[in-house]
Design an enzyme around this catalytic site. Structure first.
Site, PDB file in Angstrom:
ATOM      1  N   GLY A 239       0.773  -1.245   0.000  1.00 24.15           N
ATOM      2  CA  GLY A 239       0.000   0.000   0.000  1.00 24.15           C
ATOM      3  C   GLY A 239       0.799   1.287   0.000  1.00 24.15           C
ATOM      4  O   GLY A 239       0.316   2.322  -0.440  1.00 24.15           O
TER       5      GLY A 239
ATOM      6  N   GLU B 277       3.694   4.233   5.585  1.00 21.20           N
ATOM      7  CA  GLU B 277       2.486   3.402   5.576  1.00 21.20           C
ATOM      8  C   GLU B 277       1.386   4.126   4.798  1.00 21.20           C
ATOM      9  O   GLU B 277       1.398   5.356   4.679  1.00 21.20           O
ATOM     10  CB  GLU B 277       2.078   3.125   7.045  1.00 21.20           C
ATOM     11  CG  GLU B 277       0.805   2.358   7.255  1.00 21.20           C
ATOM     12  CD  GLU B 277       0.781   0.935   6.689  1.00 21.20           C
ATOM     13  OE1 GLU B 277       1.098   0.766   5.508  1.00 21.20           O
ATOM     14  OE2 GLU B 277       0.397   0.014   7.433  1.00 21.20           O
ATOM     15  N   ASP B 278       0.422   3.354   4.285  1.00 17.28           N
ATOM     16  CA  ASP B 278      -0.687   3.991   3.558  1.00 17.28           C
ATOM     17  C   ASP B 278      -1.715   4.589   4.512  1.00 17.28           C
ATOM     18  O   ASP B 278      -2.196   5.694   4.320  1.00 17.28           O
ATOM     19  CB  ASP B 278      -1.344   3.005   2.568  1.00 17.28           C
ATOM     20  CG  ASP B 278      -1.736   1.669   3.203  1.00 17.28           C
ATOM     21  OD1 ASP B 278      -1.563   1.488   4.429  1.00 17.28           O
ATOM     22  OD2 ASP B 278      -2.225   0.795   2.460  1.00 17.28           O
TER      23      ASP B 278
ATOM     24  N   ASP C 195      -5.070   2.582  10.874  1.00 14.12           N
ATOM     25  CA  ASP C 195      -6.470   2.299  11.166  1.00 14.12           C
ATOM     26  C   ASP C 195      -6.569   1.942  12.659  1.00 14.12           C
ATOM     27  O   ASP C 195      -6.568   2.830  13.507  1.00 14.12           O
ATOM     28  CB  ASP C 195      -6.905   1.161  10.233  1.00 14.12           C
ATOM     29  CG  ASP C 195      -8.394   0.886  10.266  1.00 14.12           C
ATOM     30  OD1 ASP C 195      -9.166   1.833  10.456  1.00 14.12           O
ATOM     31  OD2 ASP C 195      -8.787  -0.273  10.088  1.00 14.12           O
TER      32      ASP C 195
ATOM     33  N   PHE D  50     -14.262   3.420   4.246  1.00 12.09           N
ATOM     34  CA  PHE D  50     -13.309   2.543   3.578  1.00 12.09           C
ATOM     35  C   PHE D  50     -12.856   3.206   2.283  1.00 12.09           C
ATOM     36  O   PHE D  50     -13.654   3.465   1.392  1.00 12.09           O
ATOM     37  CB  PHE D  50     -13.916   1.173   3.285  1.00 12.09           C
ATOM     38  CG  PHE D  50     -12.894   0.196   2.788  1.00 12.09           C
ATOM     39  CD1 PHE D  50     -12.072  -0.473   3.683  1.00 12.09           C
ATOM     40  CD2 PHE D  50     -12.733  -0.031   1.432  1.00 12.09           C
ATOM     41  CE1 PHE D  50     -11.095  -1.354   3.226  1.00 12.09           C
ATOM     42  CE2 PHE D  50     -11.765  -0.914   0.966  1.00 12.09           C
ATOM     43  CZ  PHE D  50     -10.946  -1.576   1.871  1.00 12.09           C
TER      44      PHE D  50
END
Ligand code: 5GP
Length: 178
Positions: A44, A98-99, A102, A151
């Site tokens: 990602g 990192e993408d 979460d 999302f």
């Protein structure tokens, strides 16, 4: 066309590029006199990392790591290294790319792994942050955009391994996964 499955564009390509320039300038300032090892988490982080490093002006090295999370019956289980680093990071200042952050579980484990491998310091830069979803105490030192609990896909983020190549961050149409 696959882009027809995008409900809305959340962050445009121009906004991402502009933010990468700002983050790159800040990182370059903070790492002045140091030679960081920039570690991208596959897959990602690839488009974000490729854009971001153009604006980092200190000498640095890059490497990649892939981790996978194994889910138990309910909660996410352990994080395993699927592809390890090629280089040694002993004594190095590591910047993880990192993408999205979460729940924070992936980065919490990755950070521990990197310290176990002998990193001197580990910091995180993430394109996106969803703070409402956090279950562990971890924050990225550098964040591109804070987003609501939706999302998202594109600019590296996938749905069933697709849409990573979209040049923007968007929200997938509900009909695609319901
Ligand atoms: P965490 O361990 O922080 O819960 O999970 C981080 C990983 O979950 C990210 O690297 C990403 O692969 C995935 N993820 C979390 N939220 C989203 C999202 O909104 N869209 C996509 N495509 N992946 C997400």
């Amino acid at each position: 066309m696959f882009a027809d499955n995008v409900e809305k564009v959340l962050i445009s390509e121009k906004e991402i590029v502009d933010r990468c320039k700002e983050l790159g300038a800040q990182i370059s300032k903070d790492y002045e006199g140091k030679q960081p090892m920039i570690v991208g988490l596959l897959k990602g982080s690839v488009p974000f990392m490729a854009e971001l490093i153009k604006y980092i002006t200190v000498d640095c090295e890059i490497d990649f790591m892939a981790v996978s999370s194994y889910s138990g019956t309910e909660s996410m289980g352990d994080v395993k290294i699927v592809k390890d680093l090629d280089c040694s990071i002993k004594g190095m200042d590591v910047l993880v790319v990192e993408d999205i952050v979460d729940t924070g579980k992936t980065l919490e484990k990755v950070k521990k792994m990197l310290y176990t491998k002998g990193a001197n310091d580990v910091k995180i830069v993430s394109l996106l942050d969803k703070p409402d979803r956090r279950t562990v105490e971890i924050e990225a030192e550098y964040v591109g955009f804070t987003i609501p609990n939706e999302f998202v896909i594109g600019f590296g983020l996938d749905f069933n391994q697709k849409y990573r190549n979209l040049p923007y961050v968007g929200v997938l149409k509900e009909e695609c996964y319901k």
